[in-house]
Design an enzyme around this catalytic site. Sequence first.
Site, short mmCIF file in Angstrom:
data_model
loop_
_atom_site.label_atom_id
_atom_site.label_comp_id
_atom_site.label_asym_id
_atom_site.label_seq_id
_atom_site.Cartn_x
_atom_site.Cartn_y
_atom_site.Cartn_z
N GLY A 1 0.99 -1.21 0.15
CA GLY A 1 -0.25 0.11 0.27
C GLY A 1 0.94 0.96 -0.12
O GLY A 1 1.90 1.07 0.28
N TYR B 1 -14.77 3.34 8.79
CA TYR B 1 -12.85 3.50 9.40
C TYR B 1 -12.66 3.75 10.61
O TYR B 1 -11.76 3.56 11.23
CB TYR B 1 -12.65 4.43 7.84
#
Length: 314
Positions: free
Chosen positions: A13, A144
């Site tokens: 990522g 999140y």
Amino acid sequence: MKKEKVLIVGAGGQIGVELALALRNVYGNDNVIASDIKEAHPILRDSGPYAMLNAMDAIAMLELIKKEGITQVYLLAAVLSATGEKDPKRAWDINMQSLLQLLDIAVQEKLTKIYWPSSIAVFGSTTPRNGTPQQTVVEPRTVYGVSKYAGELWCQYYNQRWGLDVRSLRYPGLISWKSAPGGGTTDYAVEIYHEALKHKKYTCFLSEHTYLPMMYMDDAIRGTIELMEAPQEMIKSRMAYNLSAMSFSPAEIAASIQKHIPEFTIDYAPDFRQQIADGWPASIDDSVARDHWNWKHEFDLDKMTAAMLHNLSK
Ligand code: SER
């Protein structure tokens, strides 16, 4: 070289690619194993060992840790704010299950240190928006943010209950050129540089005067390693530390780019991410990190713009 064997989970990522390179410099290429669910990012494959690992596969994670004699784990796999809102249960499962299983493995295998990133997304619209302090009202409104705040509490719990040395930072929006962000609300601040160079124009999914806390990746990587290297007694907070460098709006980053590319233009078409951004702090007070372990940022907006445009145009 220091004697540690490091595993990075979710290394493909935005943060992982650069963190892997930096950690390989500190600990030696062969002592830092990068892993991700997908095929290796070329930068990772060419600079050291790589393993395919699903962050939610506890058995595979434990096996890899044992087989390689891992002493430290950086768990970066996560579903970010914008993607998370599309499938909240999936975001919760991925973000939480990977952390909880790692915390158990870490206690069982007596790992020396764990790193797990948190985010400014832990804050919500009831939090003071400007200069958000380390300890304040915390009512996240995205899945999140909920998962990151719950994770912070679990990290603190494992530290107090089992003495696990787990450390964390509340990253602001991160801006990088080596690796692309994925699924965040702050991603516009990366896209804008690519579009400025390619098309000399950008349509922003946030409105003109939306201020958010932001940081250049070099600062974030250095801060992460400094936090992890700091002596235990300096880490007096086991919730994640607020970390800050700059705060700007889309209009301000556009103006910074126009100093290099005068013909660059920006327009605005806010989408669902506007609501997420509106619930987050505009700026962060990170004086606790500065005080506890001497955090200091180096990049402001114009310095970052110069670095981004220079590196992306190579
Ligand atoms: N960059 C992240 C996001 O926008 C915030 O941690 O989701």
